[in-house]
Design an enzyme around this catalytic site. Structure first.
Site, PDB file in Angstrom:
ATOM      1  N   ASN A   1     -36.917  11.953 -38.131  1.00  0.00           N
ATOM      2  CA  ASN A   1     -35.778  12.066 -39.049  1.00  0.00           C
ATOM      3  C   ASN A   1     -35.348  10.698 -39.599  1.00  0.00           C
ATOM      4  O   ASN A   1     -34.279  10.574 -40.191  1.00  0.00           O
ATOM      5  CB  ASN A   1     -34.583  12.683 -38.313  1.00  0.00           C
ATOM      6  CG  ASN A   1     -34.817  14.153 -37.984  1.00  0.00           C
ATOM      7  OD1 ASN A   1     -34.994  14.976 -38.886  1.00  0.00           O
ATOM      8  ND2 ASN A   1     -34.840  14.496 -36.704  1.00  0.00           N
TER       9      ASN A   1
ATOM     10  N   THR B   1     -27.074   7.254 -33.229  1.00  0.00           N
ATOM     11  CA  THR B   1     -27.459   8.671 -33.289  1.00  0.00           C
ATOM     12  C   THR B   1     -27.748   9.248 -31.903  1.00  0.00           C
ATOM     13  O   THR B   1     -27.903  10.451 -31.763  1.00  0.00           O
ATOM     14  CB  THR B   1     -28.697   8.849 -34.190  1.00  0.00           C
ATOM     15  OG1 THR B   1     -29.508   7.705 -34.016  1.00  0.00           O
ATOM     16  CG2 THR B   1     -28.323   9.007 -35.634  1.00  0.00           C
TER      17      THR B   1
ATOM     18  N   ARG C   1     -39.615  13.916 -29.526  1.00  0.00           N
ATOM     19  CA  ARG C   1     -38.900  15.195 -29.415  1.00  0.00           C
ATOM     20  C   ARG C   1     -39.538  16.131 -28.386  1.00  0.00           C
ATOM     21  O   ARG C   1     -38.861  16.676 -27.513  1.00  0.00           O
ATOM     22  CB  ARG C   1     -38.851  15.882 -30.792  1.00  0.00           C
ATOM     23  CG  ARG C   1     -37.832  16.993 -30.865  1.00  0.00           C
ATOM     24  CD  ARG C   1     -37.842  17.629 -32.243  1.00  0.00           C
ATOM     25  NE  ARG C   1     -37.750  16.629 -33.303  1.00  0.00           N
ATOM     26  CZ  ARG C   1     -38.120  16.834 -34.563  1.00  0.00           C
ATOM     27  NH1 ARG C   1     -38.598  17.999 -34.936  1.00  0.00           N
ATOM     28  NH2 ARG C   1     -38.021  15.871 -35.471  1.00  0.00           N
TER      29      ARG C   1
ATOM     30  N   LYS D   1     -33.965   8.607 -24.170  1.00  0.00           N
ATOM     31  CA  LYS D   1     -33.887   7.577 -25.220  1.00  0.00           C
ATOM     32  C   LYS D   1     -35.263   6.994 -25.527  1.00  0.00           C
ATOM     33  O   LYS D   1     -35.983   6.591 -24.617  1.00  0.00           O
ATOM     34  CB  LYS D   1     -32.920   6.464 -24.801  1.00  0.00           C
ATOM     35  CG  LYS D   1     -31.478   6.901 -24.904  1.00  0.00           C
ATOM     36  CD  LYS D   1     -30.535   5.735 -24.677  1.00  0.00           C
ATOM     37  CE  LYS D   1     -29.095   6.220 -24.808  1.00  0.00           C
ATOM     38  NZ  LYS D   1     -28.156   5.197 -24.351  1.00  0.00           N
ATOM     39  N   GLY D   2     -35.591   6.942 -26.793  1.00  0.00           N
ATOM     40  CA  GLY D   2     -36.864   6.367 -27.226  1.00  0.00           C
ATOM     41  C   GLY D   2     -38.056   7.292 -27.056  1.00  0.00           C
ATOM     42  O   GLY D   2     -39.170   6.961 -27.432  1.00  0.00           O
ATOM     43  N   VAL D   3     -37.809   8.458 -26.480  1.00  0.00           N
ATOM     44  CA  VAL D   3     -38.881   9.398 -26.155  1.00  0.00           C
ATOM     45  C   VAL D   3     -39.002  10.438 -27.275  1.00  0.00           C
ATOM     46  O   VAL D   3     -37.999  10.895 -27.815  1.00  0.00           O
ATOM     47  CB  VAL D   3     -38.535  10.077 -24.791  1.00  0.00           C
ATOM     48  CG1 VAL D   3     -39.482  11.194 -24.470  1.00  0.00           C
ATOM     49  CG2 VAL D   3     -38.514   9.037 -23.683  1.00  0.00           C
TER      50      VAL D   3
ATOM     51  N   GLU E   1     -34.670  -3.387 -29.451  1.00  0.00           N
ATOM     52  CA  GLU E   1     -34.780  -2.075 -28.788  1.00  0.00           C
ATOM     53  C   GLU E   1     -33.624  -1.792 -27.841  1.00  0.00           C
ATOM     54  O   GLU E   1     -33.141  -2.699 -27.167  1.00  0.00           O
ATOM     55  CB  GLU E   1     -36.066  -2.057 -27.946  1.00  0.00           C
ATOM     56  CG  GLU E   1     -37.194  -1.255 -28.510  1.00  0.00           C
ATOM     57  CD  GLU E   1     -36.946   0.241 -28.636  1.00  0.00           C
ATOM     58  OE1 GLU E   1     -35.962   0.752 -28.064  1.00  0.00           O
ATOM     59  OE2 GLU E   1     -37.746   0.897 -29.319  1.00  0.00           O
ATOM     60  N   ASP E   2     -33.211  -0.524 -27.762  1.00  0.00           N
ATOM     61  CA  ASP E   2     -32.168  -0.148 -26.798  1.00  0.00           C
ATOM     62  C   ASP E   2     -32.718   0.724 -25.666  1.00  0.00           C
ATOM     63  O   ASP E   2     -31.972   1.075 -24.764  1.00  0.00           O
ATOM     64  CB  ASP E   2     -31.039   0.632 -27.496  1.00  0.00           C
ATOM     65  CG  ASP E   2     -31.484   2.033 -27.893  1.00  0.00           C
ATOM     66  OD1 ASP E   2     -32.586   2.167 -28.464  1.00  0.00           O
ATOM     67  OD2 ASP E   2     -30.750   2.994 -27.608  1.00  0.00           O
TER      68      ASP E   2
ATOM     69  N   SER F   1     -39.578   3.401 -35.262  1.00  0.00           N
ATOM     70  CA  SER F   1     -38.802   4.440 -34.566  1.00  0.00           C
ATOM     71  C   SER F   1     -39.626   5.690 -34.341  1.00  0.00           C
ATOM     72  O   SER F   1     -40.358   6.121 -35.231  1.00  0.00           O
ATOM     73  CB  SER F   1     -37.572   4.806 -35.413  1.00  0.00           C
ATOM     74  OG  SER F   1     -37.032   6.037 -34.988  1.00  0.00           O
ATOM     75  N   ALA F   2     -39.471   6.296 -33.164  1.00  0.00           N
ATOM     76  CA  ALA F   2     -40.191   7.528 -32.843  1.00  0.00           C
ATOM     77  C   ALA F   2     -39.651   8.733 -33.612  1.00  0.00           C
ATOM     78  O   ALA F   2     -40.257   9.799 -33.620  1.00  0.00           O
ATOM     79  CB  ALA F   2     -40.078   7.810 -31.339  1.00  0.00           C
ATOM     80  N   SER F   3     -38.515   8.556 -34.268  1.00  0.00           N
ATOM     81  CA  SER F   3     -37.865   9.705 -34.908  1.00  0.00           C
ATOM     82  C   SER F   3     -38.599  10.184 -36.159  1.00  0.00           C
ATOM     83  O   SER F   3     -39.013   9.393 -36.998  1.00  0.00           O
ATOM     84  CB  SER F   3     -36.433   9.340 -35.295  1.00  0.00           C
ATOM     85  OG  SER F   3     -35.851  10.414 -35.996  1.00  0.00           O
TER      86      SER F   3
ATOM     87  N   ASP G   1     -35.882  -0.796 -33.838  1.00  0.00           N
ATOM     88  CA  ASP G   1     -35.796   0.606 -33.472  1.00  0.00           C
ATOM     89  C   ASP G   1     -34.601   1.157 -34.273  1.00  0.00           C
ATOM     90  O   ASP G   1     -33.797   0.378 -34.799  1.00  0.00           O
ATOM     91  CB  ASP G   1     -35.557   0.701 -31.958  1.00  0.00           C
ATOM     92  CG  ASP G   1     -35.238   2.102 -31.516  1.00  0.00           C
ATOM     93  OD1 ASP G   1     -35.999   3.019 -31.865  1.00  0.00           O
ATOM     94  OD2 ASP G   1     -34.208   2.299 -30.829  1.00  0.00           O
ATOM     95  N   LEU G   2     -34.468   2.461 -34.376  1.00  0.00           N
ATOM     96  CA  LEU G   2     -33.374   3.022 -35.189  1.00  0.00           C
ATOM     97  C   LEU G   2     -32.217   3.538 -34.323  1.00  0.00           C
ATOM     98  O   LEU G   2     -31.126   2.967 -34.315  1.00  0.00           O
ATOM     99  CB  LEU G   2     -33.938   4.158 -36.062  1.00  0.00           C
ATOM    100  CG  LEU G   2     -32.946   4.920 -36.929  1.00  0.00           C
ATOM    101  CD1 LEU G   2     -32.311   4.025 -37.985  1.00  0.00           C
ATOM    102  CD2 LEU G   2     -33.643   6.105 -37.621  1.00  0.00           C
ATOM    103  N   ASP G   3     -32.503   4.625 -33.565  1.00  0.00           N
ATOM    104  CA  ASP G   3     -31.452   5.268 -32.764  1.00  0.00           C
ATOM    105  C   ASP G   3     -30.955   4.312 -31.681  1.00  0.00           C
ATOM    106  O   ASP G   3     -31.732   3.892 -30.822  1.00  0.00           O
ATOM    107  CB  ASP G   3     -32.009   6.534 -32.081  1.00  0.00           C
ATOM    108  CG  ASP G   3     -32.456   7.588 -33.087  1.00  0.00           C
ATOM    109  OD1 ASP G   3     -31.645   7.952 -33.945  1.00  0.00           O
ATOM    110  OD2 ASP G   3     -33.612   8.039 -33.007  1.00  0.00           O
TER     111      ASP G   3
ATOM    112  N   LYS H   1     -43.914   5.673 -27.535  1.00  0.00           N
ATOM    113  CA  LYS H   1     -43.509   4.530 -26.718  1.00  0.00           C
ATOM    114  C   LYS H   1     -43.517   4.998 -25.260  1.00  0.00           C
ATOM    115  O   LYS H   1     -43.135   6.133 -25.020  1.00  0.00           O
ATOM    116  CB  LYS H   1     -42.094   4.078 -27.095  1.00  0.00           C
ATOM    117  CG  LYS H   1     -41.954   3.573 -28.526  1.00  0.00           C
ATOM    118  CD  LYS H   1     -40.477   3.316 -28.862  1.00  0.00           C
ATOM    119  CE  LYS H   1     -40.299   2.991 -30.334  1.00  0.00           C
ATOM    120  NZ  LYS H   1     -38.903   2.863 -30.764  1.00  0.00           N
TER     121      LYS H   1
HETATM  122  C1  G6P Z   1     -35.874   8.254 -30.922  1.00  0.00           C
HETATM  123  C2  G6P Z   1     -34.715   8.650 -30.034  1.00  0.00           C
HETATM  124  C3  G6P Z   1     -35.091   9.821 -29.160  1.00  0.00           C
HETATM  125  C4  G6P Z   1     -35.638  10.961 -30.007  1.00  0.00           C
HETATM  126  C5  G6P Z   1     -36.850  10.493 -30.808  1.00  0.00           C
HETATM  127  C6  G6P Z   1     -37.400  11.570 -31.720  1.00  0.00           C
HETATM  128  O1  G6P Z   1     -36.826   7.608 -30.175  1.00  0.00           O
HETATM  129  O2  G6P Z   1     -34.328   7.564 -29.204  1.00  0.00           O
HETATM  130  O3  G6P Z   1     -33.946  10.253 -28.454  1.00  0.00           O
HETATM  131  O4  G6P Z   1     -36.015  12.070 -29.216  1.00  0.00           O
HETATM  132  O5  G6P Z   1     -36.462   9.368 -31.594  1.00  0.00           O
HETATM  133  O6  G6P Z   1     -36.445  11.855 -32.707  1.00  0.00           O
HETATM  134  P1  G6P Z   1     -36.516  13.077 -33.719  1.00  0.00           P
HETATM  135  O7  G6P Z   1     -35.458  12.744 -34.723  1.00  0.00           O
HETATM  136  O8  G6P Z   1     -37.890  13.083 -34.312  1.00  0.00           O
HETATM  137  O9  G6P Z   1     -36.253  14.319 -32.930  1.00  0.00           O
HETATM  138 MG    MG Z   2     -33.464   3.694 -29.569  1.00  0.00          MG
END
Ligand code: G6P
Ligand code: MG
Length: 218
Positions: free
Chosen positions: A117, A16, A48, A44-46, A168-169, A113-115, A8-10, A144
């Site tokens: 970014n 972050t 946007r 966390k992990g959810v 994972e965190d 990662s769900a991000s 996972d990233l964040d 997730k």
């Molecule tokens: C990760 C973080 C979440 C964040 C999600 C989406 O899973 O733990 O806190 O909301 O990514 O990130 P984004 O950068 O796309 O808004």
């Molecule tokens: Mg995370």
């Protein structure tokens, strides 16, 4: 036998989570309520949009889809102001040594990662070169704890789920790994991550030998 590690990233590679928190807090303040660190654990992990829905629930707010998208975009702009200033020294302790060790031993490395970014962050902290596959929020449709993201990551590096390990965190992330049939190391507190196969506070002193030892003893 572990053949691939999926990160996972964040909160695992970089901290972050603190920038997400500051941006959500600013949005909550603008909407007229306080957003606490305890509230932030739920995000966390959810994804946007889902995070925004939880924020609305906390603030007892109901707005149109159009307005929701506008607010999610605003939060993301504030969040990006922070991440665009990130430097390699923001990589969490132990991560670089562990990645080097995995590379040296030809263990595949993937991001799950769900991000949306993720690329920006990996580039900012100069760590992209380590990854054989990058599965981020732009590549999945189910968030997730759905296993999609980790199954795609395993598939992208050509390994079966049973030969992978997820780091994972977040609670939702630990559950996603379990749902994918992948063993999982929780990074953080045993209180929130109790479903993980093994829990460590961070990746300091973590290496492949230690990882193999954990799973040999299971
Ligand atoms: C990760 C973080 C979440 C964040 C999600 C989406 O899973 O733990 O806190 O909301 O990514 O990130 P984004 O950068 O796309 O808004
Ligand atoms: Mg995370």
């Amino acid at each position: 036998m572990i053949k691939a590690c999926i990160f996972d990233l964040d909160g695992v590679i970089v901290d972050t989570a603190k920038y997400h928190f500051l941006a959500w807090k600013r949005l909550a303040a603008e909407l007229g309520f306080e957003f606490t660190k305890e509230n932030n654990e739920r995000l966390k992990g959810v994804s946007r949009m889902h995070s925004l829905e939880i924020l609305f629930e906390l603030g007892n707010i109901n707005l149109s889809q159009e307005k929701k998208e506008e607010l999610a975009a605003k939060k993301n702009e504030w969040y990006r102001e922070y991440i665009l200033k990130m430097k390699p020294d923001e990589i969490l302790p132990g991560v670089l040594n562990f990645l080097e060790d995995l590379k040296k031993n030809k263990i595949k490395i993937a991001l799950g990662s769900a991000s949306r970014n993720a690329f920006t962050i990996l580039e900012r902290v100069s760590i992209k070169k380590y990854f054989d596959a990058i599965i981020d929020g732009t590549k999945v449709s189910k968030a997730k704890p759905n296993p999609e993201i980790f199954l795609k990551a395993a598939h992208s590096v050509g390994e079966k789920p049973e030969n992978c390990v997820v780091f994972e965190d977040a609670q939702a992330g630990v559950e996603a790994a379990i749902n994918a049939g992948i063993q999982v190391i929780g990074i953080g507190s045993p209180v929130t991550l109790k479903k993980a196969n093994f829990i460590v506070p961070d990746l300091t002193k973590f290496n492949l030998q230690y990882l193999n030892m954990i799973f040999e003893n299971k």
